[in-house]
Design a protein around this motif. Structure first.
Motif, PDB file in Angstrom:
ATOM      1  N   THR A  28     -45.560  33.892  46.195  1.00 34.52           N
ATOM      2  CA  THR A  28     -44.400  33.684  47.062  1.00 34.52           C
ATOM      3  C   THR A  28     -43.054  33.971  46.408  1.00 34.52           C
ATOM      4  OG1 THR A  28     -44.140  31.354  46.434  1.00 34.52           O
ATOM      5  CG2 THR A  28     -45.658  31.842  48.239  1.00 34.52           C
ATOM      6  N   VAL A  65     -41.351  31.773  44.883  1.00 37.44           N
ATOM      7  CA  VAL A  65     -40.604  30.510  44.851  1.00 37.44           C
ATOM      8  C   VAL A  65     -40.636  29.940  43.440  1.00 37.44           C
ATOM      9  CG1 VAL A  65     -40.541  28.142  45.694  1.00 37.44           C
ATOM     10  CG2 VAL A  65     -41.055  30.002  47.254  1.00 37.44           C
ATOM     11  N   THR A  79     -34.871  23.796  49.031  1.00 39.65           N
ATOM     12  CA  THR A  79     -35.791  24.924  48.849  1.00 39.65           C
ATOM     13  C   THR A  79     -36.444  25.297  50.171  1.00 39.65           C
ATOM     14  OG1 THR A  79     -36.239  24.235  46.558  1.00 39.65           O
ATOM     15  CG2 THR A  79     -37.822  25.741  47.583  1.00 39.65           C
ATOM     16  N   LEU A 136     -36.244  28.856  52.000  1.00 37.00           N
ATOM     17  CA  LEU A 136     -37.449  29.599  52.381  1.00 37.00           C
ATOM     18  C   LEU A 136     -37.397  30.063  53.826  1.00 37.00           C
ATOM     19  CD1 LEU A 136     -40.355  27.515  50.799  1.00 37.00           C
ATOM     20  CD2 LEU A 136     -39.919  29.931  50.389  1.00 37.00           C
ATOM     21  N   ALA A 164     -35.583  29.446  44.663  1.00 33.57           N
ATOM     22  CA  ALA A 164     -35.259  29.823  46.045  1.00 33.57           C
ATOM     23  C   ALA A 164     -33.822  29.468  46.419  1.00 33.57           C
ATOM     24  CB  ALA A 164     -36.231  29.139  47.009  1.00 33.57           C
ATOM     25  N   THR A 222     -30.956  32.221  47.398  1.00 31.12           N
ATOM     26  CA  THR A 222     -30.276  32.166  48.701  1.00 31.12           C
ATOM     27  C   THR A 222     -28.762  32.184  48.532  1.00 31.12           C
ATOM     28  OG1 THR A 222     -32.123  30.926  49.645  1.00 31.12           O
ATOM     29  CG2 THR A 222     -30.043  30.851  50.840  1.00 31.12           C
ATOM     30  N   GLU A 242     -46.967  37.289  53.930  1.00 27.50           N
ATOM     31  CA  GLU A 242     -45.868  36.521  53.342  1.00 27.50           C
ATOM     32  C   GLU A 242     -45.388  35.411  54.274  1.00 27.50           C
ATOM     33  OE1 GLU A 242     -41.372  37.157  51.495  1.00 27.50           O
ATOM     34  OE2 GLU A 242     -42.486  38.855  52.318  1.00 27.50           O
ATOM     35  N   LYS A 243     -45.289  35.700  55.588  1.00 27.37           N
ATOM     36  CA  LYS A 243     -44.799  34.685  56.532  1.00 27.37           C
ATOM     37  C   LYS A 243     -45.720  33.472  56.562  1.00 27.37           C
ATOM     38  CE  LYS A 243     -42.124  37.563  59.711  1.00 27.37           C
ATOM     39  NZ  LYS A 243     -41.972  38.018  61.119  1.00 27.37           N
ATOM     40  N   ARG A 247     -45.182  31.457  53.255  1.00 24.89           N
ATOM     41  CA  ARG A 247     -43.903  30.757  53.209  1.00 24.89           C
ATOM     42  C   ARG A 247     -43.876  29.595  54.210  1.00 24.89           C
ATOM     43  NH1 ARG A 247     -39.791  32.818  50.274  1.00 24.89           N
ATOM     44  NH2 ARG A 247     -40.211  34.785  49.239  1.00 24.89           N
ATOM     45  N   LEU A 273     -45.999  26.856  52.673  1.00 26.69           N
ATOM     46  CA  LEU A 273     -45.285  26.272  51.549  1.00 26.69           C
ATOM     47  C   LEU A 273     -44.144  25.373  52.029  1.00 26.69           C
ATOM     48  CD1 LEU A 273     -45.375  26.338  48.477  1.00 26.69           C
ATOM     49  CD2 LEU A 273     -43.815  28.270  48.524  1.00 26.69           C
ATOM     50  N   ALA A 274     -43.423  25.816  53.066  1.00 21.28           N
ATOM     51  CA  ALA A 274     -42.324  25.014  53.611  1.00 21.28           C
ATOM     52  C   ALA A 274     -42.834  23.692  54.170  1.00 21.28           C
ATOM     53  CB  ALA A 274     -41.596  25.806  54.697  1.00 21.28           C
TER      54      ALA A 274
END
Length: 257
Positions: free
Chosen positions: A19, A21, A115, A119, A166, A170, A237-238, A241, A244-245
């Motif tokens: 990821t 992150v 984070t 994300l 992350a 950002t 990836e989506k 993420r 993970l979120a």
């Protein structure tokens, strides 16, 4: 228990490779919640862990010319003094006391939630800024904003070991929307090397680094990061993420309550 630490290092390394992150948002909560390690020791050990692993990343990005050293210098102007001041404050207040441990625990939760925001919304923020170039900061305002961002990140990273991944990326996207993704990653990693090193030295001074734990985490993380990086293209990836979120939000709630 050592085997569990190695496995945890591998798992975090795998997720970081998949990821991108920062490992602090994963490793510090794992050490605090899963293994019951004091928040101050978890933060100090993770900072030492990060300072070692980020050096390799900086070397790789430097060889590809994807580090904006002018931005690294501005971030460091804010971040490094903030790291020293935060470490001194922790020493003065009693860095490993129960009360300060609780403060650090809450700072970890806040950093984890930041984070999650990074994300979920970094792409949308970048798209909006690209569509509104008149909103971009320029000149002295951009310089001042970059130094201030470094100051905030320096304090946050020293308190919680989270923020240089992350969250830092950002902030770079918001301040410098014309950077390529590779430049964002390279610059974010490069400024984090002296920041995590100084923050780790501060925690070593506080006596909050477990060197045996650090060795076990590094032993697991190196193959984990390698494998995750190789497998990154094969996993959506989506999906990663989003998962993970959700996980990090649950971790933040657990840390608070």
């Amino acid at each position: 228990m050592t085997v569990s630490y190695v496995v945890s290092g591998f798992a975090v390394g795998l997720l970081v490779g998949l990821t991108g992150v920062g490992g602090g948002s994963l490793m510090t909560p794992i050490l605090t919640l899963l293994f019951g390690i004091h928040p101050s020791v978890a933060v100090g050990t993770d900072l030492a862990f990060a300072s070692v692993t980020k050096v390799a990343g900086t070397v790789a990005h430097r060889s590809r010319g994807t580090v904006r050293w002018d931005i690294v210098r501005l971030l460091s102007l804010g971040a490094l003094p903030a790291a020293v001041a935060t470490a001194l404050a922790l020493k003065y207040l009693g860095g490993i006391s129960a009360e300060i441990g609780q403060v650090i625990r809450y700072s970890i939760a806040v950093s984890v939630l930041l984070t999650v925001v990074a994300l979920l919304f970094k792409g949308k923020l970048q798209h909006w800024l690209n569509a509104h170039p008149e909103k971009h900061l320029q000149g002295r305002k951009l310089t001042a904003a970059t130094i201030f961002a470094g100051l905030v990140l320096g304090a946050l990273v020293t308190m919680s070991s989270i923020g240089a991944g992350a969250v830092g990326a950002t902030i770079l996207v918001l301040l410098y929307p014309r950077l390529t993704p590779a430049e964002v990653a390279g610059t974010d990693i490069a400024y984090a090397v002296p920041l995590t090193a100084i923050a780790a030295l501060g925690h070593w001074w506080l006596g909050s680094i477990d060197w045996n734990l650090l060795g076990a985490l590094l032993l697991g993380s190196v193959p984990g990061i390698t494998l995750g990086s190789l497998a990154a293209r094969a996993v959506p990836e989506k999906f990663l993420r989003g998962l993970l979120a959700l996980t990090l939000t649950s971790v933040a709630v657990k840390l608070i309550y």
